[in-house]
Write a protein that holds these residues in place. Structure first.
Motif, mmCIF file in Angstrom:
data_model
loop_
_atom_site.group_PDB
_atom_site.id
_atom_site.type_symbol
_atom_site.label_atom_id
_atom_site.label_comp_id
_atom_site.label_asym_id
_atom_site.label_seq_id
_atom_site.Cartn_x
_atom_site.Cartn_y
_atom_site.Cartn_z
ATOM 1 N N ARG A 233 0.802 -1.218 0.000
ATOM 2 C CA ARG A 233 0.000 0.000 0.000
ATOM 3 C C ARG A 233 0.845 1.282 0.000
ATOM 4 O O ARG A 233 0.551 2.203 -0.767
ATOM 5 C CB ARG A 233 -0.964 0.006 1.192
ATOM 6 C CG ARG A 233 -1.923 1.198 1.201
ATOM 7 C CD ARG A 233 -2.959 1.074 2.308
ATOM 8 N NE ARG A 233 -3.851 2.229 2.286
ATOM 9 C CZ ARG A 233 -3.618 3.360 2.912
ATOM 10 N NH1 ARG A 233 -2.507 3.503 3.626
ATOM 11 N NH2 ARG A 233 -4.463 4.373 2.845
ATOM 12 N N PRO A 234 1.882 1.388 0.846
ATOM 13 C CA PRO A 234 2.673 2.628 0.817
ATOM 14 C C PRO A 234 3.272 2.915 -0.551
ATOM 15 O O PRO A 234 3.302 4.059 -1.006
ATOM 16 C CB PRO A 234 3.757 2.377 1.870
ATOM 17 C CG PRO A 234 3.146 1.387 2.797
ATOM 18 C CD PRO A 234 2.317 0.496 1.933
ATOM 19 N N GLU A 235 3.753 1.860 -1.235
ATOM 20 C CA GLU A 235 4.319 2.046 -2.574
ATOM 21 C C GLU A 235 3.226 2.455 -3.559
ATOM 22 O O GLU A 235 3.442 3.313 -4.428
ATOM 23 C CB GLU A 235 4.995 0.757 -3.039
ATOM 24 C CG GLU A 235 5.589 0.811 -4.434
ATOM 25 C CD GLU A 235 6.773 1.752 -4.574
ATOM 26 O OE1 GLU A 235 7.297 1.884 -5.697
ATOM 27 O OE2 GLU A 235 7.166 2.381 -3.563
ATOM 28 N N ALA A 236 2.040 1.863 -3.429
ATOM 29 C CA ALA A 236 0.929 2.228 -4.307
ATOM 30 C C ALA A 236 0.532 3.688 -4.110
ATOM 31 O O ALA A 236 0.250 4.410 -5.077
ATOM 32 C CB ALA A 236 -0.274 1.313 -4.040
ATOM 33 N N ILE A 237 0.539 4.140 -2.864
ATOM 34 C CA ILE A 237 0.203 5.539 -2.571
ATOM 35 C C ILE A 237 1.246 6.470 -3.177
ATOM 36 O O ILE A 237 0.914 7.490 -3.797
ATOM 37 C CB ILE A 237 0.105 5.759 -1.047
ATOM 38 C CG1 ILE A 237 -1.114 5.013 -0.480
ATOM 39 C CG2 ILE A 237 0.003 7.250 -0.724
ATOM 40 C CD1 ILE A 237 -1.167 4.997 1.032
ATOM 41 N N ARG A 238 2.519 6.111 -3.005
ATOM 42 C CA ARG A 238 3.591 6.952 -3.551
ATOM 43 C C ARG A 238 3.492 7.043 -5.074
ATOM 44 O O ARG A 238 3.575 8.122 -5.662
ATOM 45 C CB ARG A 238 4.958 6.389 -3.154
ATOM 46 C CG ARG A 238 6.122 7.269 -3.583
ATOM 47 C CD ARG A 238 7.458 6.609 -3.286
ATOM 48 N NE ARG A 238 7.706 5.463 -4.136
ATOM 49 C CZ ARG A 238 8.140 5.546 -5.399
ATOM 50 N NH1 ARG A 238 8.344 6.733 -5.951
ATOM 51 N NH2 ARG A 238 8.365 4.455 -6.099
ATOM 52 N N LEU A 239 3.286 5.893 -5.732
ATOM 53 C CA LEU A 239 3.185 5.872 -7.189
ATOM 54 C C LEU A 239 1.963 6.647 -7.671
ATOM 55 O O LEU A 239 2.003 7.296 -8.714
ATOM 56 C CB LEU A 239 3.125 4.430 -7.689
ATOM 57 C CG LEU A 239 4.425 3.624 -7.578
ATOM 58 C CD1 LEU A 239 4.163 2.153 -7.846
ATOM 59 C CD2 LEU A 239 5.469 4.168 -8.535
ATOM 60 N N SER A 240 0.899 6.591 -6.894
ATOM 61 C CA SER A 240 -0.315 7.322 -7.255
ATOM 62 C C SER A 240 -0.048 8.820 -7.299
ATOM 63 O O SER A 240 -0.478 9.524 -8.214
ATOM 64 C CB SER A 240 -1.426 7.002 -6.249
ATOM 65 O OG SER A 240 -2.612 7.656 -6.608
ATOM 66 N N GLY A 241 0.672 9.324 -6.302
ATOM 67 C CA GLY A 241 1.024 10.739 -6.305
ATOM 68 C C GLY A 241 1.996 11.080 -7.415
ATOM 69 O O GLY A 241 1.874 12.122 -8.076
ATOM 70 N N GLU A 242 2.960 10.183 -7.660
ATOM 71 C CA GLU A 242 3.956 10.428 -8.695
ATOM 72 C C GLU A 242 3.337 10.486 -10.086
ATOM 73 O O GLU A 242 3.883 11.124 -10.995
ATOM 74 C CB GLU A 242 5.029 9.333 -8.654
ATOM 75 C CG GLU A 242 6.059 9.509 -7.559
ATOM 76 C CD GLU A 242 6.960 10.711 -7.814
ATOM 77 O OE1 GLU A 242 7.273 10.997 -8.977
ATOM 78 O OE2 GLU A 242 7.337 11.371 -6.832
ATOM 79 N N PHE A 243 2.205 9.826 -10.286
ATOM 80 C CA PHE A 243 1.529 9.884 -11.588
ATOM 81 C C PHE A 243 1.262 11.331 -11.988
ATOM 82 O O PHE A 243 1.466 11.726 -13.140
ATOM 83 C CB PHE A 243 0.201 9.104 -11.539
ATOM 84 C CG PHE A 243 -0.655 9.297 -12.768
ATOM 85 C CD1 PHE A 243 -0.433 8.537 -13.905
ATOM 86 C CD2 PHE A 243 -1.673 10.246 -12.784
ATOM 87 C CE1 PHE A 243 -1.215 8.721 -15.044
ATOM 88 C CE2 PHE A 243 -2.459 10.433 -13.912
ATOM 89 C CZ PHE A 243 -2.233 9.670 -15.042
ATOM 90 N N HIS A 244 0.807 12.123 -11.027
ATOM 91 C CA HIS A 244 0.466 13.514 -11.319
ATOM 92 C C HIS A 244 1.711 14.330 -11.652
ATOM 93 O O HIS A 244 1.669 15.216 -12.518
ATOM 94 C CB HIS A 244 -0.286 14.116 -10.131
ATOM 95 C CG HIS A 244 -1.629 13.493 -9.913
ATOM 96 N ND1 HIS A 244 -2.788 14.035 -10.405
ATOM 97 C CD2 HIS A 244 -1.985 12.348 -9.270
ATOM 98 C CE1 HIS A 244 -3.812 13.263 -10.078
ATOM 99 N NE2 HIS A 244 -3.340 12.234 -9.389
ATOM 100 N N VAL A 245 2.809 14.023 -10.976
ATOM 101 C CA VAL A 245 4.069 14.713 -11.275
ATOM 102 C C VAL A 245 4.539 14.348 -12.680
ATOM 103 O O VAL A 245 4.944 15.215 -13.461
ATOM 104 C CB VAL A 245 5.151 14.355 -10.239
ATOM 105 C CG1 VAL A 245 6.461 15.073 -10.564
ATOM 106 C CG2 VAL A 245 4.686 14.721 -8.826
ATOM 107 N N LYS A 246 4.463 13.056 -13.030
ATOM 108 C CA LYS A 246 4.889 12.619 -14.354
ATOM 109 C C LYS A 246 3.990 13.179 -15.455
ATOM 110 O O LYS A 246 4.455 13.464 -16.564
ATOM 111 C CB LYS A 246 4.899 11.077 -14.417
ATOM 112 C CG LYS A 246 6.041 10.439 -13.651
ATOM 113 C CD LYS A 246 6.026 8.938 -13.785
ATOM 114 C CE LYS A 246 7.222 8.310 -13.071
ATOM 115 N NZ LYS A 246 8.489 8.642 -13.751
#
Length: 240
Positions: A136-149
């Motif tokens: 879950r923590p990795e999924a949350i981090r990647l979810s936020g990074e999507f917007h940055v990318k």
């Protein structure tokens, strides 16, 4: 007050020759993005030195850089703490994102760079894998990074920097005010946004990204901040 176990019996992340302040900044940033580090968590200089195997000067430089990014609050005579946004700042952050990100997807619809969209699709696949594997923590981090990318795909470095900071603040806000009712991204929302961009459907892409941000904001309970205990050394090792 609960005492943390001494970190002197644990192995440092790397030797001091290998670690500079950028490694410390990146590790703390990732832990915040994954909502492992709660707002108001004290960042003990001594514990950070032990965790990373570095001297106080590197730790202090890292904390200053994090403070400049709005991730850390440096309090006179008290030390460094993970920033703690209030309800007004939470509203301000989402208002800023709702001004910027719909405009960004308009630009992406007009771009003809399949490589950027392929990178975003690959990122969404990584999100799905993290969710399926239960990380879950990795999924949350990647979810936020999507917007940055997504913003980075426009090639605008200044906007990317701004969105990176806003997304980090959003993670702090969700960590503090998240109710569990909808403060994480739904599984298919990012995929639908990409599909609308690929189909050159500007109106739908704008609507989807707007609804997406509103859905996260509506899942907050701004009157009930959540206090979370954090074990600093363990969390920063997991953030690697």
């Amino acid at each position: 007050m609960m005492r943390m176990k001494s970190a002197d019996k644990t192995t440092p992340v790397k030797t001091s020759k290998e670690v500079d302040e950028r490694v410390i900044v990146d590790r703390i940033f990732k832990a915040v993005m994954a909502q492992r580090l709660a707002p108001k968590t004290k960042l003990s200089e001594a514990e950070l030195c032990d965790t990373f195997g570095v001297g106080r000067m590197k730790v202090r430089r890292a904390l200053l850089l994090l403070s400049n990014q709005g991730i850390v609050d440096l309090q006179s005579n008290r030390g460094a703490y993970i920033a703690c946004p209030d309800a007004k700042e939470a509203n301000d952050v989402f208002e800023a994102r709702l001004h910027i990100e719909p405009s960004i997807v308009k630009d992406l619809v007009d771009y003809d760079d399949d490589r950027n969209l392929a990178a975003l699709r690959d990122h969404v696949l990584s999100e799905k894998r993290a969710k399926e594997e239960g990380t879950r923590p990795e999924a949350i981090r990647l979810s936020g990074e999507f917007h940055v990318k997504m913003v980075a795909a426009t090639g605008n470095d200044l906007l990317t920097k701004i969105i990176r900071e806003l997304v980090t603040r959003t993670s702090l806000i969700v960590g503090l005010f998240g109710s569990g009712r909808g403060t994480s991204c739904r599984e298919d929302e990012h995929e639908e946004i990409i599909r609308a961009i690929e189909n050159k459907n500007k109106e739908k892409a704008v609507r989807l990204v707007t609804e997406h941000l509103v859905h996260i904001k509506d899942g907050l309970e701004l009157k009930k901040p959540t206090a979370i205990e954090s074990n600093l050394s363990n969390i920063l090792r997991l953030a690697d």
